[in-house]
Scaffold this motif. Structure first.
Motif, PDB file in Angstrom:
ATOM      1  N   GLY A   1      -1.495  -2.870   7.916  1.00  0.00           N
ATOM      2  CA  GLY A   1      -2.268  -1.712   7.457  1.00  0.00           C
ATOM      3  C   GLY A   1      -3.494  -2.143   6.664  1.00  0.00           C
ATOM      4  N   ASP A   2      -3.313  -3.100   5.753  1.00  0.00           N
ATOM      5  CA  ASP A   2      -4.443  -3.596   4.955  1.00  0.00           C
ATOM      6  C   ASP A   2      -5.503  -4.240   5.836  1.00  0.00           C
ATOM      7  N   ASP A   3      -5.071  -5.029   6.802  1.00  0.00           N
ATOM      8  CA  ASP A   3      -6.010  -5.689   7.709  1.00  0.00           C
ATOM      9  C   ASP A   3      -6.791  -4.647   8.519  1.00  0.00           C
ATOM     10  N   ALA A   4      -6.096  -3.666   9.050  1.00  0.00           N
ATOM     11  CA  ALA A   4      -6.757  -2.613   9.829  1.00  0.00           C
ATOM     12  C   ALA A   4      -7.706  -1.807   8.940  1.00  0.00           C
ATOM     13  N   TYR A   5      -7.308  -1.539   7.720  1.00  0.00           N
ATOM     14  CA  TYR A   5      -8.147  -0.786   6.775  1.00  0.00           C
ATOM     15  C   TYR A   5      -9.454  -1.537   6.522  1.00  0.00           C
ATOM     16  N   ARG A   6      -9.357  -2.844   6.308  1.00  0.00           N
ATOM     17  CA  ARG A   6     -10.557  -3.667   6.070  1.00  0.00           C
ATOM     18  C   ARG A   6     -11.492  -3.653   7.281  1.00  0.00           C
TER      19      ARG A   6
ATOM     20  N   PHE B   1      -9.029   3.086  11.867  1.00  0.00           N
ATOM     21  CA  PHE B   1      -8.267   4.234  11.367  1.00  0.00           C
ATOM     22  C   PHE B   1      -6.843   4.286  11.920  1.00  0.00           C
ATOM     23  N   PRO B   2      -6.651   4.266  13.254  1.00  0.00           N
ATOM     24  CA  PRO B   2      -5.276   4.364  13.772  1.00  0.00           C
ATOM     25  C   PRO B   2      -4.387   3.212  13.311  1.00  0.00           C
ATOM     26  N   GLY B   3      -4.927   2.001  13.277  1.00  0.00           N
ATOM     27  CA  GLY B   3      -4.141   0.842  12.853  1.00  0.00           C
ATOM     28  C   GLY B   3      -3.748   0.912  11.394  1.00  0.00           C
ATOM     29  N   ALA B   4      -4.686   1.355  10.548  1.00  0.00           N
ATOM     30  CA  ALA B   4      -4.388   1.463   9.118  1.00  0.00           C
ATOM     31  C   ALA B   4      -3.329   2.526   8.856  1.00  0.00           C
ATOM     32  N   VAL B   5      -3.502   3.689   9.469  1.00  0.00           N
ATOM     33  CA  VAL B   5      -2.524   4.763   9.274  1.00  0.00           C
ATOM     34  C   VAL B   5      -1.148   4.320   9.767  1.00  0.00           C
ATOM     35  N   ALA B   6      -1.111   3.699  10.938  1.00  0.00           N
ATOM     36  CA  ALA B   6       0.179   3.253  11.491  1.00  0.00           C
ATOM     37  C   ALA B   6       0.831   2.199  10.610  1.00  0.00           C
ATOM     38  N   GLY B   7       0.056   1.256  10.100  1.00  0.00           N
ATOM     39  CA  GLY B   7       0.616   0.202   9.254  1.00  0.00           C
ATOM     40  C   GLY B   7       1.179   0.752   7.950  1.00  0.00           C
ATOM     41  N   TYR B   8       0.397   1.582   7.275  1.00  0.00           N
ATOM     42  CA  TYR B   8       0.861   2.141   6.004  1.00  0.00           C
ATOM     43  C   TYR B   8       2.047   3.089   6.208  1.00  0.00           C
ATOM     44  N   GLU B   9       1.980   3.875   7.262  1.00  0.00           N
ATOM     45  CA  GLU B   9       3.089   4.785   7.561  1.00  0.00           C
ATOM     46  C   GLU B   9       4.368   3.995   7.828  1.00  0.00           C
ATOM     47  N   SER B  10       4.266   2.939   8.613  1.00  0.00           N
ATOM     48  CA  SER B  10       5.439   2.109   8.925  1.00  0.00           C
ATOM     49  C   SER B  10       5.979   1.416   7.673  1.00  0.00           C
ATOM     50  N   ALA B  11       5.088   0.976   6.802  1.00  0.00           N
ATOM     51  CA  ALA B  11       5.534   0.355   5.548  1.00  0.00           C
ATOM     52  C   ALA B  11       6.335   1.348   4.710  1.00  0.00           C
ATOM     53  N   LEU B  12       5.857   2.590   4.647  1.00  0.00           N
ATOM     54  CA  LEU B  12       6.588   3.607   3.882  1.00  0.00           C
ATOM     55  C   LEU B  12       7.932   3.946   4.521  1.00  0.00           C
ATOM     56  N   HIS B  13       8.035   3.815   5.823  1.00  0.00           N
ATOM     57  CA  HIS B  13       9.317   4.067   6.492  1.00  0.00           C
ATOM     58  C   HIS B  13      10.366   3.029   6.085  1.00  0.00           C
ATOM     59  N   MET B  14       9.924   1.865   5.621  1.00  0.00           N
ATOM     60  CA  MET B  14      10.840   0.818   5.148  1.00  0.00           C
ATOM     61  C   MET B  14      11.052   0.982   3.644  1.00  0.00           C
ATOM     62  N   TYR B  15      11.141   2.184   3.179  1.00  0.00           N
ATOM     63  CA  TYR B  15      11.141   2.522   1.758  1.00  0.00           C
ATOM     64  C   TYR B  15      12.091   1.659   0.933  1.00  0.00           C
ATOM     65  N   ILE B  16      11.523   1.023  -0.084  1.00  0.00           N
ATOM     66  CA  ILE B  16      12.294   0.255  -1.065  1.00  0.00           C
ATOM     67  C   ILE B  16      11.982   0.872  -2.425  1.00  0.00           C
ATOM     68  N   PRO B  17      12.958   1.479  -3.076  1.00  0.00           N
ATOM     69  CA  PRO B  17      12.701   2.177  -4.338  1.00  0.00           C
ATOM     70  C   PRO B  17      12.000   1.289  -5.363  1.00  0.00           C
ATOM     71  N   MET B  18      10.989   1.864  -5.981  1.00  0.00           N
ATOM     72  CA  MET B  18      10.242   1.252  -7.082  1.00  0.00           C
ATOM     73  C   MET B  18       9.488  -0.019  -6.692  1.00  0.00           C
ATOM     74  N   HIS B  19       9.361  -0.304  -5.425  1.00  0.00           N
ATOM     75  CA  HIS B  19       8.579  -1.468  -4.994  1.00  0.00           C
ATOM     76  C   HIS B  19       7.099  -1.075  -5.041  1.00  0.00           C
ATOM     77  N   PRO B  20       6.248  -1.911  -5.627  1.00  0.00           N
ATOM     78  CA  PRO B  20       4.829  -1.551  -5.747  1.00  0.00           C
ATOM     79  C   PRO B  20       4.129  -1.334  -4.405  1.00  0.00           C
ATOM     80  N   ALA B  21       4.641  -1.897  -3.345  1.00  0.00           N
ATOM     81  CA  ALA B  21       4.037  -1.700  -2.028  1.00  0.00           C
ATOM     82  C   ALA B  21       4.116  -0.243  -1.590  1.00  0.00           C
TER      83      ALA B  21
END
Length: 133
Positions: free
Chosen positions: A38-43, A47-67
């Motif tokens: 997501g960060d790489d696509a954002y840089r 748009f589609p790559g960044a949204v997909a990367g960040y969305e997928s990262a949130l799907h791997m939800y780890i409580p209180m992780h800064p990511a």
């Protein structure tokens, strides 16, 4: 309790702990990988790559992780940017992606309640504008 039963229980506990650790490590690795994508696509302005990367990262939800906060904030920034430049469709995609990511991470609780509320307000304001076009 016989020695045989104690051995079986001890082995079961060890196997359970190992499986939990492997699952947690795999989730962490996938989350980090998707966040980096997501960060790489954002840089790159992808748009589609960044949204997909960040969305997928949130799907791997780890409580209180800064990511989690980083991915949510980046999706929000993408949505606000597109809203400012008048691309309502992309803004709605990003807001809806952020909101649905937290709903997808629901288990005992639904995380990101503040993000969900903020997205709901933005979506309610922008959706009618998209239909006017």
């Amino acid at each position: 309790m016989t020695h045989h039963v104690k051995t079986i229980l001890a082995n079961g506990i060890v196997i359970g702990i190992l499986c939990s650790l492997i699952f947690a490590a795999g989730t962490w690795w996938r989350m980090q990988n998707q966040l980096a994508l997501g960060d790489d696509a954002y840089r790159r302005g992808d748009f589609p790559g960044a949204v997909a990367g960040y969305e997928s990262a949130l799907h791997m939800y780890i409580p209180m992780h800064p990511a989690m906060e980083h991915a949510a904030r980046q999706l929000w920034n993408i949505a606000e940017y597109n809203e400012r430049i008048g691309d309502i469709t992309r803004a709605l995609i990003a807001y809806r992606s952020l909101r649905s990511s937290f709903y997808a991470a629901h288990w005992l609780i639904t995380p990101g309640q503040d993000w969900i509320r903020r997205c709901d307000m933005k979506i309610a304001a922008l959706a009618p504008l998209q239909q006017e076009r």
